[in-house]
Write a protein that holds these residues in place. Structure first.
Motif, mmCIF file in Angstrom:
data_model
loop_
_atom_site.group_PDB
_atom_site.id
_atom_site.type_symbol
_atom_site.label_atom_id
_atom_site.label_comp_id
_atom_site.label_asym_id
_atom_site.label_seq_id
_atom_site.Cartn_x
_atom_site.Cartn_y
_atom_site.Cartn_z
ATOM 1 N N UNK A 52 8.691 -66.649 -26.538
ATOM 2 C CA UNK A 52 8.091 -67.344 -25.403
ATOM 3 C C UNK A 52 9.115 -68.255 -24.739
ATOM 4 N N UNK A 53 9.079 -68.315 -23.419
ATOM 5 C CA UNK A 53 9.924 -69.258 -22.701
ATOM 6 C C UNK A 53 9.358 -70.663 -22.898
ATOM 7 N N UNK A 54 10.157 -71.664 -22.625
ATOM 8 C CA UNK A 54 9.747 -73.042 -22.915
ATOM 9 C C UNK A 54 8.541 -73.480 -22.088
ATOM 10 N N UNK A 55 8.404 -72.992 -20.860
ATOM 11 C CA UNK A 55 7.256 -73.383 -20.035
ATOM 12 C C UNK A 55 5.945 -72.875 -20.635
ATOM 13 N N UNK A 56 5.901 -71.580 -20.961
ATOM 14 C CA UNK A 56 4.682 -71.013 -21.527
ATOM 15 C C UNK A 56 4.414 -71.575 -22.915
ATOM 16 N N UNK A 57 5.426 -71.642 -23.751
ATOM 17 C CA UNK A 57 5.239 -72.185 -25.101
ATOM 18 C C UNK A 57 4.769 -73.629 -25.042
ATOM 19 N N UNK A 58 5.346 -74.420 -24.155
ATOM 20 C CA UNK A 58 4.944 -75.816 -24.019
ATOM 21 C C UNK A 58 3.514 -75.967 -23.533
ATOM 22 N N UNK A 59 3.131 -75.136 -22.566
ATOM 23 C CA UNK A 59 1.759 -75.192 -22.055
ATOM 24 C C UNK A 59 0.758 -74.820 -23.153
ATOM 25 N N UNK B 187 -0.738 -61.704 -26.004
ATOM 26 C CA UNK B 187 -0.424 -60.927 -24.807
ATOM 27 C C UNK B 187 1.040 -61.089 -24.410
ATOM 28 N N UNK B 188 1.566 -62.294 -24.535
ATOM 29 C CA UNK B 188 2.947 -62.555 -24.127
ATOM 30 C C UNK B 188 3.965 -61.914 -25.065
ATOM 31 N N UNK B 189 3.626 -61.795 -26.329
ATOM 32 C CA UNK B 189 4.599 -61.321 -27.317
ATOM 33 C C UNK B 189 4.402 -59.868 -27.737
ATOM 34 N N UNK B 190 3.331 -59.243 -27.273
ATOM 35 C CA UNK B 190 3.060 -57.855 -27.613
ATOM 36 C C UNK B 190 3.948 -56.935 -26.781
ATOM 37 N N UNK B 191 4.187 -55.747 -27.283
ATOM 38 C CA UNK B 191 4.942 -54.735 -26.535
ATOM 39 C C UNK B 191 3.944 -53.977 -25.660
ATOM 40 N N UNK B 192 4.255 -53.857 -24.370
ATOM 41 C CA UNK B 192 3.359 -53.207 -23.413
ATOM 42 C C UNK B 192 4.023 -52.006 -22.767
ATOM 43 N N UNK B 193 3.197 -51.126 -22.244
ATOM 44 C CA UNK B 193 3.659 -50.033 -21.404
ATOM 45 C C UNK B 193 3.542 -50.491 -19.947
ATOM 46 N N UNK B 194 4.135 -49.776 -19.020
ATOM 47 C CA UNK B 194 3.916 -50.123 -17.615
ATOM 48 C C UNK B 194 2.427 -50.101 -17.254
ATOM 49 N N UNK B 195 1.673 -49.147 -17.798
ATOM 50 C CA UNK B 195 0.245 -49.064 -17.494
ATOM 51 C C UNK B 195 -0.515 -50.278 -18.014
ATOM 52 N N UNK B 196 -0.252 -50.676 -19.265
ATOM 53 C CA UNK B 196 -0.965 -51.854 -19.783
ATOM 54 C C UNK B 196 -0.488 -53.114 -19.065
ATOM 55 N N UNK B 197 0.761 -53.179 -18.671
ATOM 56 C CA UNK B 197 1.256 -54.329 -17.912
ATOM 57 C C UNK B 197 0.517 -54.440 -16.585
ATOM 58 N N UNK B 198 0.398 -53.321 -15.897
ATOM 59 C CA UNK B 198 -0.319 -53.296 -14.616
ATOM 60 C C UNK B 198 -1.757 -53.761 -14.800
ATOM 61 N N UNK B 199 -2.411 -53.257 -15.822
ATOM 62 C CA UNK B 199 -3.804 -53.628 -16.087
ATOM 63 C C UNK B 199 -3.921 -55.107 -16.441
ATOM 64 N N UNK B 200 -2.997 -55.606 -17.252
ATOM 65 C CA UNK B 200 -3.048 -57.019 -17.637
ATOM 66 C C UNK B 200 -2.818 -57.934 -16.442
ATOM 67 N N UNK B 201 -1.883 -57.603 -15.572
ATOM 68 C CA UNK B 201 -1.654 -58.422 -14.386
ATOM 69 C C UNK B 201 -2.912 -58.525 -13.534
ATOM 70 N N UNK B 202 -3.586 -57.398 -13.347
ATOM 71 C CA UNK B 202 -4.828 -57.408 -12.575
ATOM 72 C C UNK B 202 -5.929 -58.166 -13.313
ATOM 73 N N UNK B 203 -6.019 -57.978 -14.615
ATOM 74 C CA UNK B 203 -7.087 -58.591 -15.403
ATOM 75 C C UNK B 203 -6.909 -60.097 -15.537
ATOM 76 N N UNK B 204 -5.686 -60.551 -15.639
ATOM 77 C CA UNK B 204 -5.452 -61.991 -15.787
ATOM 78 C C UNK B 204 -5.735 -62.746 -14.498
#
Length: 134
Positions: A20-27, A48-65
């Protein structure tokens, strides 16, 4: 005799999910211990931040979040804020003076209104669309 991996070497330093980057980890750290429900949410975000994703799951997560106004995590947060700020739906506020109850409700409704603004969701929606090329 071991056979070669047909997908190539995926367990290399270049394929590792970065920490995790310091901004996300700190938050996430700032929210620890407030309520067990918030801890669970933070655990989910960390996963979600540390899991390995495919382009498809990344696309879905961006929309879902945050990229699907009316049907994403930000929308859920908006509705929850409005609910928690409403004495009719949150008995904890019923002992407060009536004017304080109404002020909290008004601010909760304003927060929900702003969090549900489609413009807030547009960048994540565009990020999601760019992953799929649409």
């Amino acid at each position: 005799m071991a056979t070669a991996d047909p997908y190539g070497p995926v367990h290399t330093a270049g394929n590792a999910v970065p920490p995790l980057d310091t901004d996300l980890a700190g938050a996430l750290d700032d929210l620890a211990g407030i309520h067990p429900g918030i801890d669970l949410i933070c655990d989910g975000f960390r996963h979600l931040a540390l899991d390995r994703h495919t382009p498809d799951t990344t696309q879905t997560l961006l929309a879902t979040l945050a990229g699907s106004a009316g049907a994403d995590v930000i929308t859920v947060v908006a509705h929850l804020v409005a609910r928690l700020a409403n004495a009719d739906l949150n008995p904890a506020l019923r002992s407060l003076p009536l004017d304080t109850q109404k002020e909290a409700q008004r601010h909760g409704e304003q927060a929900a209104f702003h969090l549900n603004d489609p413009a807030l969701h547009q960048p994540a929606s565009e990020a999601s669309a760019s992953v799929t090329g649409t």
